[in-house]
Design a protein around this motif. Sequence first.
Motif, mmCIF file in Angstrom:
data_model
loop_
_atom_site.group_PDB
_atom_site.id
_atom_site.type_symbol
_atom_site.label_atom_id
_atom_site.label_comp_id
_atom_site.label_asym_id
_atom_site.label_seq_id
_atom_site.Cartn_x
_atom_site.Cartn_y
_atom_site.Cartn_z
ATOM 1 N N PHE A 27 1.269 22.269 122.189
ATOM 2 C CA PHE A 27 -0.145 22.062 122.493
ATOM 3 C C PHE A 27 -1.012 22.326 121.271
ATOM 4 O O PHE A 27 -1.988 21.613 121.023
ATOM 5 C CB PHE A 27 -0.595 22.948 123.651
ATOM 6 C CG PHE A 27 -0.158 22.445 124.997
ATOM 7 C CD1 PHE A 27 -0.424 21.143 125.396
ATOM 8 C CD2 PHE A 27 0.519 23.277 125.861
ATOM 9 C CE1 PHE A 27 -0.026 20.681 126.636
ATOM 10 C CE2 PHE A 27 0.923 22.827 127.100
ATOM 11 C CZ PHE A 27 0.656 21.526 127.489
ATOM 12 N N ALA A 28 -0.678 23.338 120.512
ATOM 13 C CA ALA A 28 -1.433 23.644 119.302
ATOM 14 C C ALA A 28 -1.311 22.507 118.295
ATOM 15 O O ALA A 28 -2.294 22.138 117.637
ATOM 16 C CB ALA A 28 -0.948 24.952 118.699
ATOM 17 N N THR A 29 -0.131 21.929 118.182
ATOM 18 C CA THR A 29 0.076 20.814 117.255
ATOM 19 C C THR A 29 -0.718 19.595 117.683
ATOM 20 O O THR A 29 -1.409 18.969 116.869
ATOM 21 C CB THR A 29 1.576 20.458 117.178
ATOM 22 O OG1 THR A 29 2.294 21.606 116.757
ATOM 23 C CG2 THR A 29 1.816 19.321 116.210
ATOM 24 N N VAL A 30 -0.658 19.255 118.960
ATOM 25 C CA VAL A 30 -1.390 18.095 119.468
ATOM 26 C C VAL A 30 -2.903 18.321 119.339
ATOM 27 O O VAL A 30 -3.650 17.417 118.950
ATOM 28 C CB VAL A 30 -0.996 17.794 120.931
ATOM 29 C CG1 VAL A 30 -1.895 16.739 121.540
ATOM 30 C CG2 VAL A 30 0.460 17.356 121.002
ATOM 31 N N THR A 31 -3.365 19.514 119.644
ATOM 32 C CA THR A 31 -4.783 19.835 119.502
ATOM 33 C C THR A 31 -5.215 19.712 118.047
ATOM 34 O O THR A 31 -6.303 19.204 117.756
ATOM 35 C CB THR A 31 -5.064 21.255 120.020
ATOM 36 O OG1 THR A 31 -4.636 21.348 121.374
ATOM 37 C CG2 THR A 31 -6.533 21.591 119.934
ATOM 38 N N GLY A 32 -4.398 20.148 117.132
ATOM 39 C CA GLY A 32 -4.701 20.003 115.712
ATOM 40 C C GLY A 32 -4.805 18.549 115.302
ATOM 41 O O GLY A 32 -5.712 18.170 114.558
ATOM 42 N N TRP A 33 -3.901 17.712 115.804
ATOM 43 C CA TRP A 33 -3.952 16.276 115.497
ATOM 44 C C TRP A 33 -5.231 15.648 116.046
ATOM 45 O O TRP A 33 -5.875 14.852 115.374
ATOM 46 C CB TRP A 33 -2.755 15.553 116.078
ATOM 47 C CG TRP A 33 -1.445 15.827 115.412
ATOM 48 C CD1 TRP A 33 -1.244 16.412 114.186
ATOM 49 C CD2 TRP A 33 -0.149 15.543 115.928
ATOM 50 N NE1 TRP A 33 0.095 16.503 113.927
ATOM 51 C CE2 TRP A 33 0.790 15.971 114.979
ATOM 52 C CE3 TRP A 33 0.294 14.980 117.105
ATOM 53 C CZ2 TRP A 33 2.147 15.843 115.165
ATOM 54 C CZ3 TRP A 33 1.658 14.848 117.293
ATOM 55 C CH2 TRP A 33 2.573 15.269 116.330
ATOM 56 N N ILE A 34 -5.585 16.011 117.274
ATOM 57 C CA ILE A 34 -6.794 15.456 117.882
ATOM 58 C C ILE A 34 -8.028 15.888 117.100
ATOM 59 O O ILE A 34 -8.934 15.085 116.862
ATOM 60 C CB ILE A 34 -6.889 15.869 119.366
ATOM 61 C CG1 ILE A 34 -5.781 15.177 120.167
ATOM 62 C CG2 ILE A 34 -8.253 15.547 119.948
ATOM 63 C CD1 ILE A 34 -5.647 15.665 121.590
ATOM 64 N N ASN A 35 -8.078 17.150 116.686
ATOM 65 C CA ASN A 35 -9.212 17.631 115.893
ATOM 66 C C ASN A 35 -9.310 16.889 114.562
ATOM 67 O O ASN A 35 -10.405 16.517 114.130
ATOM 68 C CB ASN A 35 -9.099 19.133 115.652
ATOM 69 C CG ASN A 35 -9.389 19.928 116.896
ATOM 70 O OD1 ASN A 35 -10.056 19.465 117.811
ATOM 71 N ND2 ASN A 35 -8.870 21.145 116.945
#
Length: 70
Positions: free
Chosen positions: A5-13
Amino acid sequence: MKQAFATVTGWINEFTSLLQQLIVLGVVIGILFDDYFGVIAGIANLMRDIGDAGLAGLVALILVVVWNKK
């Protein structure tokens, strides 16, 4: 799972940050070169549509501003 989730959130940001920078670049190019890509016209149409929507448009605009605050 938290790492995913942290990785996906970072990509979205990163992606939304890139889109914001592209919009700013499009506005600057539009000012310098007579709105070559139509970015300023698109923003004007968006503002007109929000204005036509009345109170619902105002609420939607406030929600967008609140969500984009960091």
